[in-house]
Design a protein around this motif. Sequence first.
Motif, short mmCIF file in Angstrom:
data_model
loop_
_atom_site.label_atom_id
_atom_site.label_comp_id
_atom_site.label_asym_id
_atom_site.label_seq_id
_atom_site.Cartn_x
_atom_site.Cartn_y
_atom_site.Cartn_z
N PHE A 99 80.09 87.26 70.99
CA PHE A 99 79.92 88.66 71.37
C PHE A 99 80.56 89.52 70.28
N SER A 100 80.21 90.78 70.26
CA SER A 100 80.81 91.69 69.30
C SER A 100 82.16 92.16 69.84
N LEU A 101 83.20 91.94 69.07
CA LEU A 101 84.54 92.28 69.51
C LEU A 101 84.72 93.78 69.69
N LYS A 102 84.00 94.58 68.92
CA LYS A 102 84.18 96.04 69.04
C LYS A 102 83.58 96.59 70.33
N ASP A 103 82.82 95.77 71.08
CA ASP A 103 82.36 96.21 72.39
C ASP A 103 83.50 96.23 73.40
N TYR A 104 84.55 95.46 73.14
CA TYR A 104 85.67 95.35 74.07
C TYR A 104 86.97 95.96 73.53
N LEU A 105 87.16 95.92 72.23
CA LEU A 105 88.33 96.52 71.60
C LEU A 105 87.86 97.62 70.65
N VAL A 106 88.20 98.84 70.96
CA VAL A 106 87.74 99.98 70.17
C VAL A 106 88.75 100.27 69.07
N PRO A 107 88.31 100.40 67.81
CA PRO A 107 89.25 100.75 66.74
C PRO A 107 89.89 102.10 67.00
N ASN A 108 91.21 102.18 66.82
CA ASN A 108 91.93 103.42 67.09
C ASN A 108 92.49 103.98 65.79
N SER A 109 93.73 103.69 65.47
CA SER A 109 94.32 104.24 64.25
C SER A 109 93.94 103.43 63.02
N VAL A 110 93.61 102.15 63.20
CA VAL A 110 93.16 101.29 62.11
C VAL A 110 91.69 100.99 62.31
N LYS A 111 90.88 101.34 61.35
CA LYS A 111 89.45 101.04 61.46
C LYS A 111 89.24 99.61 60.96
N TRP A 112 89.27 98.66 61.87
CA TRP A 112 89.24 97.25 61.52
C TRP A 112 87.86 96.63 61.55
N ASP A 113 86.89 97.24 62.19
CA ASP A 113 85.57 96.61 62.29
C ASP A 113 84.81 96.76 60.97
N MET A 114 84.04 95.72 60.66
CA MET A 114 83.27 95.70 59.42
C MET A 114 81.99 94.92 59.65
N PRO A 115 80.85 95.44 59.19
CA PRO A 115 79.60 94.69 59.34
C PRO A 115 79.48 93.60 58.28
N TRP A 116 78.62 92.62 58.53
CA TRP A 116 78.36 91.56 57.56
C TRP A 116 77.79 92.12 56.27
N GLU A 117 77.08 93.24 56.35
CA GLU A 117 76.46 93.81 55.16
C GLU A 117 77.50 94.33 54.17
N GLY A 118 78.69 94.65 54.62
CA GLY A 118 79.73 95.15 53.73
C GLY A 118 80.50 94.06 53.01
N LEU A 119 80.16 92.82 53.26
CA LEU A 119 80.88 91.69 52.67
C LEU A 119 80.32 91.35 51.30
N SER A 120 81.20 91.14 50.33
CA SER A 120 80.78 90.77 48.98
C SER A 120 80.81 89.25 48.85
N TYR A 121 79.77 88.68 48.25
CA TYR A 121 79.69 87.24 48.05
C TYR A 121 79.91 86.86 46.59
N ASN A 122 80.39 87.77 45.78
CA ASN A 122 80.61 87.51 44.37
C ASN A 122 82.04 87.01 44.17
N LEU A 123 82.21 85.84 43.58
CA LEU A 123 83.53 85.26 43.41
C LEU A 123 84.37 85.96 42.34
N ASN A 124 83.80 86.90 41.63
CA ASN A 124 84.61 87.66 40.67
C ASN A 124 85.56 88.62 41.38
N ASN A 125 85.22 89.02 42.61
CA ASN A 125 86.11 89.93 43.33
C ASN A 125 86.42 89.45 44.74
N VAL A 126 86.24 88.15 44.99
CA VAL A 126 86.53 87.58 46.31
C VAL A 126 87.37 86.33 46.13
N LYS A 127 88.37 86.17 46.98
CA LYS A 127 89.13 84.92 47.02
C LYS A 127 89.06 84.41 48.45
N ILE A 128 88.57 83.19 48.61
CA ILE A 128 88.43 82.60 49.93
C ILE A 128 89.71 81.85 50.27
#
Length: 143
Positions: A99-128
């Motif tokens: 389920f989508s967590l933001k349906d049950y926990l609404v971001p308040n002072s920290v905007k913590w939700d992020m869509p999959w589309e905002g994720l970078s898959y380039n290893l030049n700027n990502v560390k797993i």
Amino acid sequence: MMLLTYLKWRIRQSAFYRKKMQRWVNNVRYQFRVYKYYGSKYNFRATKIDINNKSRIIFILDPQREHPGLVDQLKAMIRMYYIVKISNLDYKIIHDDPFSLKDYLVPNSVKWDMPWEGLSYNLNNVKIIYCNGQDPIERVSGK
């Protein structure tokens, strides 16, 4: 083939292997499986590059992997938020399955939700950093 199977069995039964090498061998096997799985998604030729260039930690619960229960997931998110606060980084969570967590926990002072589309898959700027709950978490820095 039978000789090779016997040698593997014999080595694994030795006290030296059980005391000194078993944990290391299991960790190497585990890391190899993780890199094989995530190596198909992340590479140096990925087209999406993060233009914000801001250091952040993204807590991802991958729907393709098996995870513990919901309370354990929430505890891990809170622990990671504590590490992020100490390190002075941005914090994002991607949690859509089952389920989508933001349906049950609404971001308040920290905007913590992020869509999959905002994720970078380039290893030049990502560390797993794959955390299975057994190994110590690597030290993070806001640099």
